[in-house]
Design an enzyme around this catalytic site. Structure first.
Site, mmCIF file in Angstrom:
data_model
loop_
_atom_site.group_PDB
_atom_site.id
_atom_site.type_symbol
_atom_site.label_atom_id
_atom_site.label_comp_id
_atom_site.label_asym_id
_atom_site.label_seq_id
_atom_site.Cartn_x
_atom_site.Cartn_y
_atom_site.Cartn_z
ATOM 1 N N GLU A 35 83.471 -45.691 -17.230
ATOM 2 C CA GLU A 35 84.248 -44.410 -16.711
ATOM 3 C C GLU A 35 83.106 -43.575 -16.216
ATOM 4 O O GLU A 35 83.458 -42.516 -15.818
ATOM 5 C CB GLU A 35 84.873 -43.861 -17.976
ATOM 6 C CG GLU A 35 83.913 -43.629 -19.382
ATOM 7 C CD GLU A 35 84.051 -44.907 -20.093
ATOM 8 O OE1 GLU A 35 84.317 -46.047 -19.584
ATOM 9 O OE2 GLU A 35 83.659 -44.723 -21.446
ATOM 10 N N ASN A 36 82.068 -43.761 -16.535
ATOM 11 C CA ASN A 36 80.896 -42.891 -15.873
ATOM 12 C C ASN A 36 80.850 -42.911 -14.301
ATOM 13 O O ASN A 36 80.091 -42.297 -13.665
ATOM 14 C CB ASN A 36 79.583 -42.936 -16.560
ATOM 15 C CG ASN A 36 78.950 -44.289 -16.490
ATOM 16 O OD1 ASN A 36 79.996 -45.447 -16.716
ATOM 17 N ND2 ASN A 36 77.831 -44.505 -15.991
#
Lengths: 256, 229, 229, 256
Positions: free
Chosen positions: B57-58
């Site tokens: 998700e980063n």
């Protein structure tokens, strides 16, 4: 007059950050993503009553030292890595709009958690996606939007709930900052930016999310050197650019 | 609910649970997100030749295993837990807003998340540890609400033996009715419209023993198999 | 309102209006958008050495003049009107959603737009020609609503002599109360909270004659000057 | 099984486009931005009752021939340039959600204008920015958003008006398509895409704006050849990739 957004020092770049400002602080959680020098300059400036937004509330100075040692078996942490925790630790932060205000486990208590327990700091807990989208909305002139994330949970609070396509959605408002402090890889003097790998993260999202965006960069290149197909943040979103020093400055107290 | 501890019985450790979870992965373009905690370990069990599309998700998609050698680690290519991961051909980086556009838009086929509690209806609690003043919401809530399928990886009981699979959550909810499968240290359980179905049991455990440490009723079907790594 | 035609009097052509409009540009990082029609001509009057940041809504910022030589034209670098424009150092491309994020977010300092009518309160009509079943809204509405300042470039009268600067729009509105300045073929007029102010008059015209072809009342101040290119 | 989204022909790529589909058609207005071969394949397929979205309603076959001649003094128009007008001209389009349904002047009447006058096509007029954002919202899972653009004008129609920050805003809904047909510059077999110059426009915006996105590309490169820092559309948003022929196919009727 040519366009030149490069300023000479980090101290100069944050010299007008007033008490009570809303500051989008770039980064994610790793050691390569934070605008460490801008965070350090804000700590030196000592602006108070800040609202900060971002993923993680950050580590104290002591915890950073420990992290650098503890993590060395996984990957080298640079000596000039500072996270927003040093602002929290020094009492400069009145409120955090954060996804990771405290760590998951019980092992380590970050400064934000300590102040939260004492009632000395306010928390608006928000997931990364809604935070990122609220900041993007500010950049893009969208006043508010409906997201399917959050109804019936801690993040609903007093937000309006409305159903679309058979699912409840929360109304989330744009979140425009006074300042975005971000880290990028390369800039030109117009303020065009490119990032490096996973250090893009919230940095690119926060560029343009405030009245003033200040970018801390590894390198300033000649105008035209950045590939126009690969510029991630175009010039209008960036007001100031500062280049990181060649030699790491490892004490945040050192003016630079 | 109080439950027996079964202290002498075998249990999978974090790495072994991750290894079992890796069996959920498949090639062909489906997007798999590896959440914070145990799920991050999964990427180390992906065959290097397999084209499994992993998202973190980063803001990275198409990455490979965690890099164990600090000399080879690149701090500009990390997963959501801050671990260095391999760039592989086809990898792409994106901003946080784009990464969560991908999540919120339903483009993640399966997300693996940790859990503190999972309820019989699929409600998930995983962000706030009891006793802490707040918790770590991270990107997990977006994932739990929006991924097509949520697979939880968790120990079956807390350290004091309390079941984590419960009739109703007592902890703060992360997202409602989202969990489809639980991979625990002793069993694999599916959450279906007809209730909880026991799919796999770790050798050394009987279905009845698993039921004793699980609050909601489990149904056992004829295709129940042993959990294998 | 019927108005005299003044057919013997001088008037600026499209290129000359664009040349006058180019005087509005400035260096230093402000963003100028050149809309569809006459405004597209402006980029040809920008000093090549000057660092004026030009944006076109189809997704390019930092471009240079229109390329007149078809041999040198690049169809992958066009302006909003489909004309090939110079790439210059610092130019960047963006998707349509990002280009209009820039517009909607208020990052465009000045947009130059064509006009069919401008009302005394700054209302703009420029998308639907009378008699057509629909019109060309394009990106002009986003620009008119969201740019910090809207400068209209237009002939002062229609071909049959009807004034285009009117008390109230009779044509379909594009955006309300947005126009700050009108550069016409005979005058420059500012729309201020105190009404319309005549700033410049083309040599060969008197302020009174300009008033005769303008429906709302114009105020004339002591700093009125001749329109110069 | 490795990931391979490359399909062998344009006809195959659009073979499942059903009558009544909502199709986001990439491009802007110039000759280099349209997915010309996918448009041609759709014309060959003959799907009817389509709703198309995009900037421009496009030219008829005859107008395109004229344009190519008329524009040659400005820049060369390729012979394999087709715009959505050929779908409109052939009666395949029931509705357009468009910013430029008709041309500004009286000189030229595009097919959409002719059908609109006859009442044979429906129009939902929308500005480029709101259209782009509605499609982006579909990709990003945002159900609806408030934009300051449009209150009190033709684009308001029956949309909800709500005030934020002292200004009226319109509630605009996400617009998810059945298919996005787009043009890109290079792809790999995973479906990662890069664009070329101003041909990025609505193409990048529409990638991921539909259940199925089909990309027409100049070139398919080896996996790993696209710079991961410069990939504009990541793989999950693209379901099919087709490469344009080396030799231009100038008659849209020719299967390819």
């Amino acid at each position: 007059m040519p366009i030149d957004k490069v300023v000479g020092s980090f101290d100069e770049a944050v010299a007008d950050v007033a008490d009570g400002s809303l500051i989008h602080v770039g980064g994610f959680g790793g050691p390569a993503e934070y605008p460490s020098y801008l965070i350090a300059a804000l700590a030196r400036r000592g602006s108070k009553g800040l609202t900060i937004t971002g993923n993680h509330s950050g580590f104290s100075e002591g915890q950073l030292t420990m992290m650098k040692q503890r993590m060395s078996g996984m990957m080298a942490y640079p000596d000039d890595y500072f996270s927003p925790g040093i602002l929290v630790e020094r009492g400069q932060v009145a409120k955090g709009i954060l996804a990771f205000p405290v760590l998951p486990g019980a092992a380590l208590k970050v400064p934000f958690e300590e102040l939260l327990e004492k009632g000395e700091v306010e928390l608006e807990l928000i997931g990364q996606g809604s935070l990122a989208e609220r900041i993007r909305a500010a950049r893009a002139g969208i006043a508010a939007f409906y997201t399917p994330v959050g109804p019936g949970t801690v993040t609903q609070r007093d937000k309006e709930v409305r159903w679309f396509d058979g699912r409840p959605h929360l109304l989330e408002r744009a979140l425009k900052g006074d300042f975005s402090i971000i880290r990028a890889h390369k800039a030109d003097r117009w303020g065009n930016l490119v990032y490096r790998g996973t250090a893009r993260t919230f940095n690119a999202t926060m560029a343009g999310g405030s009245r003033v965006t200040i970018a801390e960069v590894d390198e300033i290149v000649e105008l035209g050197e950045l590939d126009p197909e690969c510029i991630i943040t175009p010039a209008p979103y960036v007001q100031r650019v500062v280049v990181r020093p060649q030699e790491p400055v490892t004490d945040w107290r050192t003016p630079c | 609910m109080s439950a027996p501890r079964f202290e002498d019985k075998p249990r999978l450790d974090d790495w072994a649970m991750a290894m079992r979870a890796a069996q959920e992965l498949e090639e062909g373009g489906k997007v798999f997100n590896l959440g914070f905690g145990i799920p991050m370990l999964i990427s180390s069990f992906v065959d290097r030749e397999a084209e499994v599309l992993l998202h973190s998700e980063n803001g990275v998609i198409g990455f490979g295993p965690v890099i164990e050698d600090p000399e080879r680690a690149d701090r500009y290519c990390i997963n959501g837990g801050g671990q260095p991961v391999e760039k592989r051909p086809g990898v792409a980086f994106m901003s946080h807003e784009e990464s969560f556009a991908l999540i919120r838009g339903g483009w993640v086929d399966v997300t693996f998340l940790g859990a503190l509690q999972v309820a019989a209806n699929g409600d998930l609690a995983n962000w706030k540890v009891p006793g802490k003043i707040s918790g770590a919401l991270g990107g997990g809530q977006d994932l739990a609400f929006c991924a097509k399928s949520v697979v939880c990886i968790t120990t079956h009981q807390t350290k004091d033996g309390t079941p984590k699979i419960v009739n109703r959550l007592s902890l703060d909810i992360t997202a409602p009715e989202c969990v489809k499968r639980i991979i625990s240290d002793i069993a694999v359980i599916d959450i279906t419209p007809d209730g909880l179905v026991l799919r796999e049991v770790l050798p050394g455990w009987t279905p009845d023993e698993v039921q004793q440490v699980t609050e909601p009723e489990l149904s056992v079907t004829s295709d129940l198999v042993e959990m294998a790594l």
